[in-house]
Design a protein around this motif. Structure first.
Motif, mmCIF file in Angstrom:
data_model
loop_
_atom_site.group_PDB
_atom_site.id
_atom_site.type_symbol
_atom_site.label_atom_id
_atom_site.label_comp_id
_atom_site.label_asym_id
_atom_site.label_seq_id
_atom_site.Cartn_x
_atom_site.Cartn_y
_atom_site.Cartn_z
ATOM 1 N N ARG A 189 0.972 -1.325 0.063
ATOM 2 C CA ARG A 189 0.201 0.099 -0.011
ATOM 3 C C ARG A 189 0.718 1.280 -0.205
ATOM 4 N N ASP A 190 2.040 1.359 0.716
ATOM 5 C CA ASP A 190 2.807 2.264 0.916
ATOM 6 C C ASP A 190 3.613 2.644 -0.516
ATOM 7 N N GLU A 191 2.935 3.229 -1.292
ATOM 8 C CA GLU A 191 3.899 3.605 -2.699
ATOM 9 C C GLU A 191 4.851 4.640 -2.374
ATOM 10 N N GLN A 192 4.477 5.721 -1.583
ATOM 11 C CA GLN A 192 5.394 6.770 -1.082
ATOM 12 C C GLN A 192 6.687 6.277 -0.370
ATOM 13 N N GLY A 193 6.524 5.086 0.492
ATOM 14 C CA GLY A 193 7.818 4.574 1.072
ATOM 15 C C GLY A 193 8.641 3.916 0.080
ATOM 16 N N ALA A 194 8.033 3.104 -0.968
ATOM 17 C CA ALA A 194 8.880 2.514 -2.050
ATOM 18 C C ALA A 194 9.413 3.355 -2.818
ATOM 19 N N THR B 245 20.370 0.991 -10.580
ATOM 20 C CA THR B 245 18.968 1.252 -10.868
ATOM 21 C C THR B 245 17.979 0.800 -10.014
ATOM 22 N N ALA B 246 16.669 1.450 -9.890
ATOM 23 C CA ALA B 246 15.884 0.911 -9.098
ATOM 24 C C ALA B 246 14.492 0.682 -9.832
ATOM 25 N N ALA B 247 13.641 -0.229 -9.653
ATOM 26 C CA ALA B 247 12.194 -0.464 -10.342
ATOM 27 C C ALA B 247 11.373 -0.733 -9.289
ATOM 28 N N VAL B 248 10.341 -0.200 -9.272
ATOM 29 C CA VAL B 248 9.149 -0.246 -8.261
ATOM 30 C C VAL B 248 7.969 -0.736 -8.824
ATOM 31 N N ARG B 249 7.340 -1.843 -8.135
ATOM 32 C CA ARG B 249 6.054 -2.375 -8.388
ATOM 33 C C ARG B 249 5.099 -2.556 -7.279
ATOM 34 N N GLN B 250 3.767 -2.537 -7.367
ATOM 35 C CA GLN B 250 3.000 -3.045 -6.363
ATOM 36 C C GLN B 250 3.066 -4.629 -6.425
ATOM 37 N N LEU B 251 2.880 -5.367 -5.182
ATOM 38 C CA LEU B 251 2.826 -6.624 -5.064
ATOM 39 C C LEU B 251 1.891 -6.908 -3.842
ATOM 40 N N ALA C 191 -0.323 -12.169 -8.480
ATOM 41 C CA ALA C 191 0.546 -11.087 -8.150
ATOM 42 C C ALA C 191 2.063 -11.705 -8.144
ATOM 43 N N ALA C 192 2.456 -12.830 -7.999
ATOM 44 C CA ALA C 192 3.581 -13.196 -8.235
ATOM 45 C C ALA C 192 4.189 -13.057 -9.572
ATOM 46 N N SER C 193 3.355 -12.516 -10.627
ATOM 47 C CA SER C 193 3.729 -12.309 -11.939
ATOM 48 C C SER C 193 4.926 -10.947 -11.711
ATOM 49 N N VAL C 194 4.785 -10.255 -10.800
ATOM 50 C CA VAL C 194 5.406 -8.841 -10.726
ATOM 51 C C VAL C 194 6.869 -9.451 -10.556
#
Length: 275
Positions: free
Chosen positions: A48-53, A66-72, A80-83
């Motif tokens: 839930r915490d996108e800002q934290g991510a 590099t950093a890549a961000v996804r919701q899981l 969801a494991a497809s993330v």
């Protein structure tokens, strides 16, 4: 006097791409930053915490990687494991998976409904199983080995009142770690668990608390731990130096588990029976 031959040089080199689930705060965030400090590009996930991510991602990028961000959402399984596949594609592969996403309860078994039981097991155990399966498939296909590191808990090894599904999930994840270590060894993939005690994180209600200011008389080191102290062990297990370590559980608890009979013998009332 006999001389000891030096270890052979690791031809595979250091891992370059890592995914850390639940890395929007706490142990997960500290682990993502620690791996970035070692030169890894990092996939960061949040529930839930996108800002934290995004804060974690910024710290990762500040270390030149590099950093890549996804919701899981590990309550939405197996979809969801497809993330993990998405992050592996964006990063160009995956060398390290750290299963850190988790949840828990503070409720007695006799007061708990089945949905609560299943939700905790789904996130803490089913999610780690599916993410490990996806990550291992990428590692096997790449043929360069890899690391899977599961964040369990001291409750992988010892129970706690009010935490039945959490304890069951973490004990199960500890056993899954050992099975994966055996099955994936032929691909040069090591699998270990790291089992923290009380760590000053949002999950324990101690966000931004300096653990050195908190007294814990029942812990030999006398305080909670810092997320960075757990992350340092995870980072070690991700390095070539830990290439012969697999199927092990590394307890990071300030000596808490050593206190079992000692602490039990010092209790003066029944307050321990409450969650």
């Amino acid at each position: 006097m006999a001389t000891i031959a030096p270890l052979p040089e690791d031809r595979r080199g250091a891992p370059m791409r890592a995914v850390v689930t639940g890395s929007d705060s706490g142990i997960g965030a500290a682990t993502a930053v620690a791996l970035a400090g070692g030169g890894c590009d990092v996939g960061i996930t949040f529930h839930r915490d996108e800002q934290g991510a995004e804060r974690t991602a910024q710290q990762v990028r500040e270390r030149g990687v590099t950093a890549a961000v996804r919701q899981l959402d590990l309550t939405d399984l197996p979809t969801a494991a497809s993330v993990i596949d998405e992050l592996a594609a964006e990063l160009g592969g995956i060398d390290v998976l750290v299963n850190c996403a988790g949840t828990g309860t503070a409720q007695r078994v006799m007061d708990m409904d089945f949905d609560t039981w299943r939700q905790v097991l789904s996130v803490d155990l089913d999610g780690a199983f599916l993410c490990s399966q996806r990550a291992a498939a990428h590692m096997i296909e790449a043929g360069k080995g890899g690391r899977i590191i599961n964040i369990t808990s001291v409750h992988e090894h010892a129970p706690r009142v009010g935490a039945a599904p959490y304890c069951a999930a973490k004990a199960g994840l500890g056993a899954l770690t050992k099975v994966l270590a055996m099955e994936l060894a032929q691909y040069d993939i090591t699998v270990n668990s790291v089992a923290p005690g009380e760590i000053s994180t949002p999950m324990t209600g101690q966000e931004d608390v300096d653990p050195r200011t908190e007294s814990r008389p029942g812990v030999p080191l006398g305080r909670p731990g810092h997320a960075k102290e757990v992350a340092a062990v995870v980072a070690f297990l991700a390095t070539p130096a830990a290439g012969y370590v697999t199927g092990s559980s590394y307890v990071v608890d300030g000596g808490l588990l050593l206190m079992g009979p000692q602490a039990g013998g010092m209790l003066s009332d029944d307050s321990w029976r409450e969650p």
